[in-house]
Design a protein around this motif. Structure first.
Motif, PDB file in Angstrom:
ATOM      1  N   CYS A  36       0.837  -1.197   0.000  1.00  0.00           N
ATOM      2  CA  CYS A  36       0.000   0.000   0.000  1.00  0.00           C
ATOM      3  C   CYS A  36       0.877   1.253   0.000  1.00  0.00           C
ATOM      4  O   CYS A  36       1.754   1.400   0.864  1.00  0.00           O
ATOM      5  CB  CYS A  36      -0.909   0.020   1.223  1.00  0.00           C
ATOM      6  SG  CYS A  36      -2.051  -1.370   1.335  1.00  0.00           S
ATOM      7  N   PHE A  47      -4.288   3.120   5.457  1.00  0.00           N
ATOM      8  CA  PHE A  47      -4.725   1.782   5.078  1.00  0.00           C
ATOM      9  C   PHE A  47      -4.931   0.862   6.285  1.00  0.00           C
ATOM     10  O   PHE A  47      -5.171  -0.331   6.116  1.00  0.00           O
ATOM     11  CB  PHE A  47      -3.695   1.152   4.142  1.00  0.00           C
ATOM     12  CG  PHE A  47      -3.388   1.959   2.914  1.00  0.00           C
ATOM     13  CD1 PHE A  47      -4.187   1.871   1.785  1.00  0.00           C
ATOM     14  CD2 PHE A  47      -2.296   2.825   2.885  1.00  0.00           C
ATOM     15  CE1 PHE A  47      -3.912   2.614   0.646  1.00  0.00           C
ATOM     16  CE2 PHE A  47      -1.998   3.570   1.745  1.00  0.00           C
ATOM     17  CZ  PHE A  47      -2.816   3.460   0.631  1.00  0.00           C
ATOM     18  N   MET A  67       2.357  -1.648   4.411  1.00  0.00           N
ATOM     19  CA  MET A  67       1.895  -0.269   4.258  1.00  0.00           C
ATOM     20  C   MET A  67       3.078   0.654   4.496  1.00  0.00           C
ATOM     21  O   MET A  67       3.625   0.695   5.600  1.00  0.00           O
ATOM     22  CB  MET A  67       0.776   0.027   5.258  1.00  0.00           C
ATOM     23  CG  MET A  67      -0.382  -0.943   5.162  1.00  0.00           C
ATOM     24  SD  MET A  67      -1.609  -0.680   6.462  1.00  0.00           S
ATOM     25  CE  MET A  67      -2.698  -2.091   6.156  1.00  0.00           C
TER      26      MET A  67
END
Length: 292
Positions: A36, A47, A67
């Protein structure tokens, strides 16, 4: 449970020696991991709820999810040279992370700037992009949205309480999420701001990321070329119905190129959807099933 900490804070080093941070959520290593990449002024916290929300979808099995905090954001170090705050450098940083973690291919979730990085990755390292989610972004950006972003990026402000921060976001960004209530805005503020050592609530990024920012809304041949290279890559385009940055026309043109492209429109939402909306979650779950 949404909000529960079930990740490990980890770090990698950029080519120019910055210590960069990512959240590592565990999952099935037999599946392509998700990477992400957040937007211009955002960070990994954008996220944070996705793994738990997707787990509620029928038939969904957790997969490893990374992330990242791009340089100058969140827990990542700020760049010594502000000119390195650009999409090509972010792409190089991500490739170093993939190499360090022996990730040959991943599904990339890119919001706004993160979607531009994803497109560049597909253009230069297409074999490493097993799937892509482009959140409210394309090769052409509307000038109204770019001007709005240019007006606020790098404008430092601070607040005494989270309620003050939430109310300020509601006043300046209410047209993006018209259905948010105060608690929604406070929760949103906790993704964008952080409390510093003196107890003030401040934006969680280096103000110098604004220095290379270009507010001109012309199209990018390199990014259209990237979309061409994504023809055979499963791709989900998520667009906010009220977006002032990513037009329906650009999205339609992209879908005409992408052989495995799908689109989800998030109603009553501007730039950019949180990806926690039901329309976005349903489309993400369907895309992941297609990839599997």
């Amino acid at each position: 449970m949404v909000g529960e900490k079930n990740f490990e804070d980890r770090y990698w080093e950029s080519e120019d020696g910055l210590k960069l941070h990512y959240r590592d959520y565990p999952g099935d290593h037999g599946k392509l991991p998700i990477v992400c990449i957040p937007g211009l002024t955002r960070n990994a916290r954008d996220f944070a709820n996705l793994p738990a929300l997707l787990q509620q979808k029928p038939g969904h099995r957790p997969r490893r999810t990374i992330m990242v905090d791009l340089r100058g954001r969140g827990e990542s170090e700020y760049a010594k040279d502000s000119s390195t705050y650009n999409a090509k450098t972010y792409m190089a940083d991500i490739i170093r992370l993939l190499d360090e973690q022996d990730i040959n291919s991943a599904v990339f979730f890119g919001t706004s700037l993160g979607g531009i990085v994803t497109m560049l990755l597909a253009r230069k390292h297409g074999d490493r992009v097993g799937g892509a989610l482009l959140n409210d972004i394309g090769p052409e950006l509307d000038s109204a949205g770019l001007q709005r972003i240019g007006d606020y990026v790098g404008q430092g402000r601070s607040f005494e309480t989270w309620a003050h921060a939430g109310r300020d976001l509601a006043a300046t960004s209410g047209d993006i999420f018209p259905d948010f209530d105060l608690q929604d805005w406070i929760d949103f503020a906790k993704k964008v701001y952080r409390m510093n050592s003196s107890g003030r609530i401040k934006l969680d990024y280096d103000m110098k990321i604004s220095e290379p920012f270009n507010s001109q809304g012309d199209g990018s041949k390199a990014l259209w070329d990237a979309v061409e290279t994504m023809k055979s890559i499963p791709t989900l385009i998520v667009r906010g119905e009220l977006s002032d940055l990513f037009s329906e026309g650009t999205a339609s043109r992209m879908l005409g190129i992408l052989n495995q492209g799908e689109m989800a429109t998030v109603p009553r939402t501007g730039h950019a959807p949180t990806l926690e909306e039901p329309a976005a979650l349903d489309a993400i779950a369907a895309m992941l099933q297609r990839i599997d």
